[in-house]
Design a protein around this motif. Sequence first.
Motif, PDB file in Angstrom:
ATOM      1  N   CYS A 104       0.832  -1.209   0.000  1.00 35.58           N
ATOM      2  CA  CYS A 104       0.000   0.000   0.000  1.00 35.58           C
ATOM      3  C   CYS A 104       0.864   1.256   0.000  1.00 35.58           C
ATOM      4  CB  CYS A 104      -0.923   0.006   1.227  1.00 35.58           C
ATOM      5  SG  CYS A 104      -2.150  -1.297   1.224  1.00 35.58           S
ATOM      6  N   ILE A 105       1.942   1.228   0.778  1.00 36.33           N
ATOM      7  CA  ILE A 105       2.868   2.361   0.809  1.00 36.33           C
ATOM      8  C   ILE A 105       3.479   2.582  -0.567  1.00 36.33           C
ATOM      9  CG2 ILE A 105       5.097   3.130   1.722  1.00 36.33           C
ATOM     10  CD1 ILE A 105       4.322   1.725   4.356  1.00 36.33           C
ATOM     11  N   ASN A 106       3.797   1.486  -1.226  1.00 34.30           N
ATOM     12  CA  ASN A 106       4.337   1.572  -2.575  1.00 34.30           C
ATOM     13  C   ASN A 106       3.368   2.293  -3.506  1.00 34.30           C
ATOM     14  OD1 ASN A 106       5.833   0.681  -5.009  1.00 34.30           O
ATOM     15  ND2 ASN A 106       4.060  -0.631  -5.284  1.00 34.30           N
ATOM     16  N   TYR A 107       2.079   1.952  -3.404  1.00 34.73           N
ATOM     17  CA  TYR A 107       1.070   2.616  -4.236  1.00 34.73           C
ATOM     18  C   TYR A 107       1.022   4.111  -3.923  1.00 34.73           C
ATOM     19  CZ  TYR A 107      -3.380   3.706  -6.471  1.00 34.73           C
ATOM     20  OH  TYR A 107      -4.350   4.256  -7.267  1.00 34.73           O
ATOM     21  N   MET A 108       1.037   4.450  -2.635  1.00 29.86           N
ATOM     22  CA  MET A 108       0.991   5.861  -2.242  1.00 29.86           C
ATOM     23  C   MET A 108       2.153   6.637  -2.864  1.00 29.86           C
ATOM     24  SD  MET A 108       0.146   5.670   1.822  1.00 29.86           S
ATOM     25  CE  MET A 108      -1.108   4.582   2.485  1.00 29.86           C
ATOM     26  N   ASN A 109       3.344   6.076  -2.757  1.00 37.56           N
ATOM     27  CA  ASN A 109       4.511   6.771  -3.279  1.00 37.56           C
ATOM     28  C   ASN A 109       4.448   6.942  -4.790  1.00 37.56           C
ATOM     29  OD1 ASN A 109       5.902   7.325  -0.906  1.00 37.56           O
ATOM     30  ND2 ASN A 109       6.876   5.329  -0.855  1.00 37.56           N
ATOM     31  N   LEU A 110       4.006   5.890  -5.497  1.00 34.98           N
ATOM     32  CA  LEU A 110       3.906   6.007  -6.946  1.00 34.98           C
ATOM     33  C   LEU A 110       2.809   6.980  -7.343  1.00 34.98           C
ATOM     34  CD1 LEU A 110       4.369   2.282  -7.992  1.00 34.98           C
ATOM     35  CD2 LEU A 110       5.975   4.143  -8.336  1.00 34.98           C
ATOM     36  N   ALA A 111       1.703   7.007  -6.596  1.00 35.22           N
ATOM     37  CA  ALA A 111       0.609   7.920  -6.914  1.00 35.22           C
ATOM     38  C   ALA A 111       1.032   9.367  -6.695  1.00 35.22           C
ATOM     39  CB  ALA A 111      -0.616   7.588  -6.076  1.00 35.22           C
ATOM     40  N   THR A 112       1.718   9.627  -5.588  1.00 32.93           N
ATOM     41  CA  THR A 112       2.159  10.998  -5.328  1.00 32.93           C
ATOM     42  C   THR A 112       3.275  11.402  -6.283  1.00 32.93           C
ATOM     43  OG1 THR A 112       3.574  10.116  -3.583  1.00 32.93           O
ATOM     44  CG2 THR A 112       1.473  11.044  -2.915  1.00 32.93           C
ATOM     45  N   ALA A 113       4.049  10.446  -6.770  1.00 29.15           N
ATOM     46  CA  ALA A 113       5.085  10.769  -7.760  1.00 29.15           C
ATOM     47  C   ALA A 113       4.458  11.289  -9.044  1.00 29.15           C
ATOM     48  CB  ALA A 113       5.926   9.542  -8.046  1.00 29.15           C
ATOM     49  N   ARG A 114       3.246  10.807  -9.335  1.00 28.29           N
ATOM     50  CA  ARG A 114       2.557  11.255 -10.545  1.00 28.29           C
ATOM     51  C   ARG A 114       1.750  12.531 -10.321  1.00 28.29           C
ATOM     52  NH1 ARG A 114      -1.549   7.259 -12.045  1.00 28.29           N
ATOM     53  NH2 ARG A 114      -2.002   8.831 -13.610  1.00 28.29           N
ATOM     54  N   ALA A 115       1.705  12.987  -9.068  1.00 26.02           N
ATOM     55  CA  ALA A 115       0.812  14.099  -8.733  1.00 26.02           C
ATOM     56  C   ALA A 115       1.096  15.346  -9.572  1.00 26.02           C
ATOM     57  CB  ALA A 115       0.941  14.429  -7.252  1.00 26.02           C
ATOM     58  N   ALA A 116       2.409  15.635  -9.736  1.00 24.79           N
ATOM     59  CA  ALA A 116       2.762  16.854 -10.475  1.00 24.79           C
ATOM     60  C   ALA A 116       2.277  16.806 -11.914  1.00 24.79           C
ATOM     61  CB  ALA A 116       4.277  17.040 -10.442  1.00 24.79           C
ATOM     62  N   ASN A 117       2.253  15.629 -12.516  1.00 25.10           N
ATOM     63  CA  ASN A 117       1.823  15.483 -13.896  1.00 25.10           C
ATOM     64  C   ASN A 117       0.303  15.621 -14.060  1.00 25.10           C
ATOM     65  OD1 ASN A 117       4.458  14.982 -14.684  1.00 25.10           O
ATOM     66  ND2 ASN A 117       4.260  12.765 -14.366  1.00 25.10           N
ATOM     67  N   ARG A 118      -0.424  15.537 -12.939  1.00 22.79           N
ATOM     68  CA  ARG A 118      -1.882  15.590 -13.023  1.00 22.79           C
ATOM     69  C   ARG A 118      -2.439  16.905 -12.480  1.00 22.79           C
ATOM     70  NH1 ARG A 118      -4.446   9.882 -11.307  1.00 22.79           N
ATOM     71  NH2 ARG A 118      -6.175  10.857 -12.442  1.00 22.79           N
ATOM     72  N   SER A 119      -1.554  17.885 -12.256  1.00 24.96           N
ATOM     73  CA  SER A 119      -2.004  19.134 -11.650  1.00 24.96           C
ATOM     74  C   SER A 119      -3.021  19.871 -12.525  1.00 24.96           C
ATOM     75  CB  SER A 119      -0.802  20.043 -11.368  1.00 24.96           C
ATOM     76  OG  SER A 119      -0.100  20.307 -12.567  1.00 24.96           O
ATOM     77  N   LYS A 120      -2.779  19.928 -13.851  1.00 25.94           N
ATOM     78  CA  LYS A 120      -3.696  20.640 -14.722  1.00 25.94           C
ATOM     79  C   LYS A 120      -5.037  19.923 -14.816  1.00 25.94           C
ATOM     80  CE  LYS A 120      -0.683  23.344 -17.715  1.00 25.94           C
ATOM     81  NZ  LYS A 120       0.556  23.216 -16.959  1.00 25.94           N
ATOM     82  N   GLU A 121      -4.982  18.575 -14.848  1.00 24.17           N
ATOM     83  CA  GLU A 121      -6.227  17.799 -14.894  1.00 24.17           C
ATOM     84  C   GLU A 121      -7.095  18.117 -13.678  1.00 24.17           C
ATOM     85  OE1 GLU A 121      -7.669  13.238 -13.975  1.00 24.17           O
ATOM     86  OE2 GLU A 121      -5.594  13.584 -14.570  1.00 24.17           O
ATOM     87  N   ILE A 122      -6.460  18.144 -12.498  1.00 27.54           N
ATOM     88  CA  ILE A 122      -7.206  18.410 -11.269  1.00 27.54           C
ATOM     89  C   ILE A 122      -7.702  19.851 -11.258  1.00 27.54           C
ATOM     90  CG2 ILE A 122      -7.067  18.430  -8.750  1.00 27.54           C
ATOM     91  CD1 ILE A 122      -4.720  16.373  -9.091  1.00 27.54           C
ATOM     92  N   GLY A 123      -6.834  20.793 -11.746  1.00 24.78           N
ATOM     93  CA  GLY A 123      -7.226  22.203 -11.790  1.00 24.78           C
ATOM     94  C   GLY A 123      -8.428  22.431 -12.681  1.00 24.78           C
ATOM     95  N   VAL A 124      -8.433  21.804 -13.863  1.00 24.89           N
ATOM     96  CA  VAL A 124      -9.570  21.944 -14.786  1.00 24.89           C
ATOM     97  C   VAL A 124     -10.846  21.399 -14.150  1.00 24.89           C
ATOM     98  CG1 VAL A 124     -10.530  21.160 -16.975  1.00 24.89           C
ATOM     99  CG2 VAL A 124      -8.163  21.966 -16.870  1.00 24.89           C
TER     100      VAL A 124
END
Length: 820
Positions: free
Chosen positions: A310-330
């Motif tokens: 589960c920790i592994n998933y969290m780290n990989l998900a947050t690693a992708r967070a920066a790439n999804r900033s515009k998607e979340i903003g829209v």
Amino acid sequence: MFRNHVKIALRSLSRHKLYTSLNIAGLAFGLTCFLLIGLYLFDELTFDQQHSKQARIYRAIQYTKTPADEVTVAASSYNVSEQSPRHISDIENTARLVRLGRANMTNPANNNAFQETVTLGNKGLLEVFDFETLDGDGKSALNEPNSVVMTEAFAQRLFQTSDVVGKTVSLDFIPDKALTITAVLKNHPRNSSFDFNYLLSEETLNHLPRFQQQTSDWLSQSYQTFFLLKEQADPAIAAQKINALLAANAKPEPGTQVRYSLQPLADMHLYSQHITDGARNGNVQSMVRGTLLYIRIFAIVALFVLLIACINYMNLATARAANRSKEIGVRKANGAFRSHLIGQFLTESLVVTAVAFLLAILAVNLVLPAFNEFTGKDLSLGFRTDYRIWLLAVTALVITSLLSGSYPAFLLSRFSPLLLLKSVRFSNKSDLSLRKSLVVFQFTISVVMMVSTIVLYRQVRFANNKDLGFKKDLLLVVDINSGKVRNGAATIQAEFGKLPSVEQVSVTSRVPGEWKNIPLVKIKQEGSTREPQIAYILGVDEQFNQTFAVRLLKGRNFAGLADSSSVILNETAAKALHIKEPSEQLIDIPAMAFGGSFMPVYETNQSFKVRVIGIVNDFHFQSIREKIAPMVLAYQRNPVTTIDYFTARVDGHDIPATLAAMNKIMTGIDPAHLLEYHFLDDQLALFYQEDQRRETMLIWVSLATIFIACLGLFGLATYAAEQRIKEIGVRKVLGASTFSLTALLSGDFLKLVLIANAIAFPVAWWATNKWLEEFAYHIEVEWWMFLVSGLAAIFIALLTVSYQAIKAAMVNPVKSLRSE
């Protein structure tokens, strides 16, 4: 809305195939380990629960305390078993069984015979327990004399069919009677404490003097006794009433106290470590018992493996967070509430976890055949699996998806749309600290597992290779299974000795690594005012020392029948009796015990008086978990023990021919005797069989935790590289080399692993030393074990992050500085 969330989740996951694959691989791996360990633990924790009245069945445990010793045994006297239901209203019924040694059971139709343990059961045994019946009346099958009930597997061996109800068999134990098969039971489940092959009705032998005398017996430990209590009955109160009944009828020796407690049937498998005969019910060779310590260890390990995934998933998900900033903003700018975004990301986590769960089920079913063979169990994960296992699995699925997806969901949904659309990076220090802490936690667990694996491996090797005080290799042990063979032992021993492949032959009552109880005796020097010492006793002959390569340190060896009243002591026994030189000192042996309380050696209460003629070196006749105890070697003809084994030291060439020759010699004395043999080193290895299984399981789980932790580290390395992409570009423009940038990025992770090592080392030291306390003789936990584990963790971590570090360091700085 949920369908829309699923559709968007699938699109997002398909666009980022690398991250999706890493997430699914990590979770699938973690869930596979969790399910396999879960199946193993469920099987251990549900021992003996196949009986419908299981919650009301209790086993009688007798405690006997004398001035010299205390004995706890899973047994009772006949009268405690028989009279308690008659006088105590809380007890509804009694089931009892007793083992009477081994004998040949023969099918008269074809003289097919098998040497098996003779197990006697009363009629209550089939009334209290739900032994599933294949044929015959499973409740009344033991009511009549000369009745026998057998399992399906044994019926197949004896008759080549299970359709045997009404047929007769003969038993060497009672050669004058034909026994009628009254029922065939289905084979015992693997998670059952009962594993007898057949049951003889108690009524069959009740006419014998030995069994008629038991009507006055209140203090012995002859029977395994189970009480079925009535609904709402309190077992503690029932035990008090049993003790009151005992006190009213029994008269123990002065200074001796005898009492009973009641052990729940469900506790037998895991809570019998300190109970004599606590793990055996019907078969002498059934000695495998569960250990609660290992249950707890593997339960914690299973949870940790899943948590690391589960920790592994969290780290990989947050690693992708920066790439999804515009998607979340829209989404936020178009009116999406935070709850909608949380739902979206949790749905994405659920989809990933569900796919990983399906892959885990497939993987579990692929490895289960090998896993079952390895653990000696019969586990399954399919449509017929206990619903509780599936309930646990689905619960694990839901919790895993929520646990792994919650942190990324709440993190990604909390930023304002303005900042997100400006591509502001997630650089909150608390978030970064948490992710680093999670990686430290992952590697802490991994390092602890690595140290534990090394210690367990070394201890098992130490146990198998330790000098036991005798030579265990190429010792062929042959059982004595009939009176004819026992009476002709001298002839057989002489004939064995003439075989070219046999170097020495000894006759003994027991052998080291014994699966039968080794008798105990009380010993003291004649005229001594000290309390008697407790010692084990072996009946041996004059060839024992030479055959087993036991060293005679002082005095002399046995010289034949003239030494029938002589003994040789091991070093520990000599020290206990304060004997430094053997000089025919007189020793009193007033009492003996065979797994229960002590009884006089002679009915007249006279002591067995012996002379000490020698002292041999201490040798291990038990597991190295046990400290070497005092041992008395008596001559083979003595009032305490009888001979049960031939032990031959062979040269190892053409073993089948040697066995065939031995069988011919023995059948020449007794044509019905079956050759039963084993090599002593194989028998000794059984002491540590469970440790070896746990060692292998721990190795695989350690590899799993390291693999999943590396995936988490890979995710954090990716995250760090993306956060520092402009810094790297500036450094390259200013002349930084690829090597220096790689070292810069890798250094941060090296610090995390070093912190993990610092936390893991004391934890591993405490845990491994705690486990080693189980062994009276064990290795020491050494510094190099921590060094090897720590360096391995550092090497694996650097290997994992180097790819991302080198990749980030080699990016064109122009591209890095232009990107917005």
